[in-house]
Write a protein that holds these residues in place. Structure first.
Motif, PDB file in Angstrom:
ATOM      1  N   SER A  21       0.770  -0.979   0.078  1.00 48.99           N
ATOM      2  CA  SER A  21      -0.277  -0.268  -0.176  1.00 48.99           C
ATOM      3  C   SER A  21       0.391   1.146   0.056  1.00 48.99           C
ATOM      4  O   SER A  21       1.656   1.138   0.241  1.00 48.99           O
ATOM      5  N   CYS A  22       0.139   2.213  -0.426  1.00 49.40           N
ATOM      6  CA  CYS A  22       1.197   3.488  -0.795  1.00 49.40           C
ATOM      7  C   CYS A  22      -0.432   4.335  -0.496  1.00 49.40           C
ATOM      8  O   CYS A  22      -1.556   5.091  -0.793  1.00 49.40           O
ATOM      9  N   ALA A  23       0.112   5.044   1.436  1.00 55.32           N
ATOM     10  CA  ALA A  23      -0.944   6.017   1.774  1.00 55.32           C
ATOM     11  C   ALA A  23      -0.181   7.300   1.346  1.00 55.32           C
ATOM     12  O   ALA A  23       0.761   7.484   1.600  1.00 55.32           O
ATOM     13  N   ALA A  24      -1.076   8.277   1.031  1.00 53.43           N
ATOM     14  CA  ALA A  24      -1.028   9.776   0.856  1.00 53.43           C
ATOM     15  C   ALA A  24      -1.530  10.762   1.630  1.00 53.43           C
ATOM     16  O   ALA A  24      -2.152  10.126   1.774  1.00 53.43           O
ATOM     17  N   SER A  25      -0.259  11.491   2.071  1.00 53.36           N
ATOM     18  CA  SER A  25      -0.981  12.508   3.046  1.00 53.36           C
ATOM     19  C   SER A  25      -0.541  13.636   3.055  1.00 53.36           C
ATOM     20  O   SER A  25       0.908  14.798   2.881  1.00 53.36           O
ATOM     21  N   GLY A  26      -1.393  15.222   3.291  1.00 47.48           N
ATOM     22  CA  GLY A  26      -0.625  16.309   3.074  1.00 47.48           C
ATOM     23  C   GLY A  26      -1.324  16.732   1.531  1.00 47.48           C
ATOM     24  O   GLY A  26      -1.016  18.049   1.207  1.00 47.48           O
ATOM     25  N   PHE A  27      -1.920  16.403   0.693  1.00 47.30           N
ATOM     26  CA  PHE A  27      -1.688  16.030  -1.358  1.00 47.30           C
ATOM     27  C   PHE A  27      -2.792  15.224  -1.042  1.00 47.30           C
ATOM     28  O   PHE A  27      -3.279  14.536  -1.071  1.00 47.30           O
ATOM     29  N   THR A  28      -3.574  15.706  -2.670  1.00 46.45           N
ATOM     30  CA  THR A  28      -4.700  14.847  -3.218  1.00 46.45           C
ATOM     31  C   THR A  28      -3.925  13.740  -4.169  1.00 46.45           C
ATOM     32  O   THR A  28      -3.661  14.599  -4.972  1.00 46.45           O
ATOM     33  N   LEU A  29      -4.152  12.280  -3.915  1.00 47.14           N
ATOM     34  CA  LEU A  29      -3.706  11.552  -4.728  1.00 47.14           C
ATOM     35  C   LEU A  29      -3.686  11.504  -6.143  1.00 47.14           C
ATOM     36  O   LEU A  29      -3.469  11.369  -7.124  1.00 47.14           O
ATOM     37  N   ASP A  30      -5.340  11.746  -6.145  1.00 49.04           N
ATOM     38  CA  ASP A  30      -5.805  11.688  -7.811  1.00 49.04           C
ATOM     39  C   ASP A  30      -5.370  13.100  -8.505  1.00 49.04           C
ATOM     40  O   ASP A  30      -5.834  12.665  -9.135  1.00 49.04           O
ATOM     41  N   ASN A  31      -4.234  13.713  -8.170  1.00 51.45           N
ATOM     42  CA  ASN A  31      -3.395  14.810  -8.498  1.00 51.45           C
ATOM     43  C   ASN A  31      -2.468  13.850  -9.568  1.00 51.45           C
ATOM     44  O   ASN A  31      -2.262  14.998 -10.881  1.00 51.45           O
ATOM     45  N   TYR A  32      -1.849  12.664  -8.886  1.00 51.67           N
ATOM     46  CA  TYR A  32      -0.487  12.395  -9.567  1.00 51.67           C
ATOM     47  C   TYR A  32      -1.080  10.895 -10.345  1.00 51.67           C
ATOM     48  O   TYR A  32      -1.434   9.933  -9.745  1.00 51.67           O
ATOM     49  N   GLY A  33      -0.258  10.666 -11.359  1.00 49.78           N
ATOM     50  CA  GLY A  33       0.921   9.433 -11.528  1.00 49.78           C
ATOM     51  C   GLY A  33       1.220   8.746 -10.830  1.00 49.78           C
ATOM     52  O   GLY A  33       2.184   9.442  -9.717  1.00 49.78           O
ATOM     53  N   ILE A  34       0.872   7.671 -10.375  1.00 51.38           N
ATOM     54  CA  ILE A  34       1.918   6.428  -8.815  1.00 51.38           C
ATOM     55  C   ILE A  34       2.521   5.636 -10.422  1.00 51.38           C
ATOM     56  O   ILE A  34       2.381   5.325 -10.884  1.00 51.38           O
ATOM     57  N   GLY A  35       3.984   5.981  -9.387  1.00 52.44           N
ATOM     58  CA  GLY A  35       4.909   4.433  -9.801  1.00 52.44           C
ATOM     59  C   GLY A  35       5.360   3.993  -8.659  1.00 52.44           C
ATOM     60  O   GLY A  35       5.605   4.902  -7.686  1.00 52.44           O
ATOM     61  N   TRP A  36       5.366   2.640  -8.830  1.00 53.64           N
ATOM     62  CA  TRP A  36       6.271   1.820  -7.772  1.00 53.64           C
ATOM     63  C   TRP A  36       7.108   1.731  -8.833  1.00 53.64           C
ATOM     64  O   TRP A  36       7.879   0.856  -9.494  1.00 53.64           O
ATOM     65  N   PHE A  37       8.593   1.884  -7.711  1.00 55.33           N
ATOM     66  CA  PHE A  37       9.759   1.257  -7.590  1.00 55.33           C
ATOM     67  C   PHE A  37      10.510   0.164  -6.882  1.00 55.33           C
ATOM     68  O   PHE A  37      10.031  -0.044  -5.057  1.00 55.33           O
ATOM     69  N   ARG A  38      11.207  -0.508  -7.154  1.00 58.36           N
ATOM     70  CA  ARG A  38      12.283  -1.552  -6.297  1.00 58.36           C
ATOM     71  C   ARG A  38      13.463  -0.878  -6.596  1.00 58.36           C
ATOM     72  O   ARG A  38      14.454  -0.637  -7.347  1.00 58.36           O
ATOM     73  N   GLN A  39      14.017  -1.294  -5.344  1.00 54.83           N
ATOM     74  CA  GLN A  39      15.653  -1.365  -5.348  1.00 54.83           C
ATOM     75  C   GLN A  39      16.186  -2.597  -4.274  1.00 54.83           C
ATOM     76  O   GLN A  39      15.873  -2.775  -3.360  1.00 54.83           O
ATOM     77  N   ALA A  40      17.351  -3.542  -5.101  1.00 52.38           N
ATOM     78  CA  ALA A  40      17.718  -4.518  -4.917  1.00 52.38           C
ATOM     79  C   ALA A  40      19.218  -4.135  -3.995  1.00 52.38           C
ATOM     80  O   ALA A  40      19.852  -2.853  -4.533  1.00 52.38           O
ATOM     81  N   PRO A  41      19.622  -4.909  -3.040  1.00 56.68           N
ATOM     82  CA  PRO A  41      21.240  -4.555  -2.556  1.00 56.68           C
ATOM     83  C   PRO A  41      21.806  -4.651  -3.913  1.00 56.68           C
ATOM     84  O   PRO A  41      22.264  -5.661  -4.745  1.00 56.68           O
ATOM     85  N   THR A  91      12.718  -9.713  -4.142  1.00 56.50           N
ATOM     86  CA  THR A  91      13.464  -9.480  -2.897  1.00 56.50           C
ATOM     87  C   THR A  91      14.017  -7.664  -3.442  1.00 56.50           C
ATOM     88  O   THR A  91      15.556  -7.700  -4.164  1.00 56.50           O
ATOM     89  N   ALA A  92      13.605  -6.616  -2.355  1.00 56.88           N
ATOM     90  CA  ALA A  92      13.826  -5.305  -2.401  1.00 56.88           C
ATOM     91  C   ALA A  92      13.094  -4.805  -1.971  1.00 56.88           C
ATOM     92  O   ALA A  92      12.290  -5.190  -1.315  1.00 56.88           O
ATOM     93  N   ILE A  93      14.057  -3.374  -1.557  1.00 51.36           N
ATOM     94  CA  ILE A  93      13.214  -2.349  -1.294  1.00 51.36           C
ATOM     95  C   ILE A  93      11.770  -1.816  -2.079  1.00 51.36           C
ATOM     96  O   ILE A  93      12.506  -1.568  -2.868  1.00 51.36           O
ATOM     97  N   TYR A  94      11.114  -1.835  -1.845  1.00 50.51           N
ATOM     98  CA  TYR A  94       9.441  -1.705  -2.213  1.00 50.51           C
ATOM     99  C   TYR A  94       9.396   0.337  -2.465  1.00 50.51           C
ATOM    100  O   TYR A  94       9.077   0.078  -1.244  1.00 50.51           O
TER     101      TYR A  94
END
Length: 122
Positions: A21-41, A91-94
């Motif tokens: 899950s990706c929860a937004a606060s302080g702004f309205t999420l529907d004004n933005y496209g959302i990307g998911w990324f990951r980084q492995a060691p 396996t990664a940080i998402y």
């Protein structure tokens, strides 16, 4: 203050599933496209999936295509990424990120969450 907070990571066995899950606060999420990324060691951060502001269009990296679903609930100001048939190489940080449109290019995004660890191991 614009903030994104990821959750839902953890340790899962190969073949299992996770819903991030990706929860937004302080702004309205529907004004933005959302990307998911990951980084492995030791590796660069890579795009995994993205979704447009209204959820009408999505994109997936080849590495997760066919076993991943990106979605959003603008009423809850939250976006989601479900990955099925998880593999050790997942396996990664998402991270989730907010930008103008749907993109797998990390340079497009300026607002990022802190990340959630996903570990796939038996």
């Amino acid at each position: 203050q614009l903030q994104l907070v990821e959750s839902g990571g953890g340790l899962v066995q190969p073949g299992g599933s996770l819903r991030l899950s990706c929860a937004a606060s302080g702004f309205t999420l529907d004004n933005y496209g959302i990307g998911w990324f990951r980084q492995a060691p030791g590796k660069e951060r890579e795009g995994v999936s993205c979704i447009t502001r209204n959820g009408g269009s999505t994109n997936y990296a080849d590495s997760v295509k066919g076993r991943s679903i990106v979605s959003r609930d603008n009423a809850k100001n939250t976006a989601y990424l479900q990955i099925n048939s998880l593999k050790p190489e997942d396996t990664a940080i998402y991270y989730c990120a907010a930008g103008t449109y749907c993109s797998l290019d990390r340079t497009h995004f300026r607002s990022w969450g802190q990340g959630t660890q996903v570990t796939v191991s038996s």
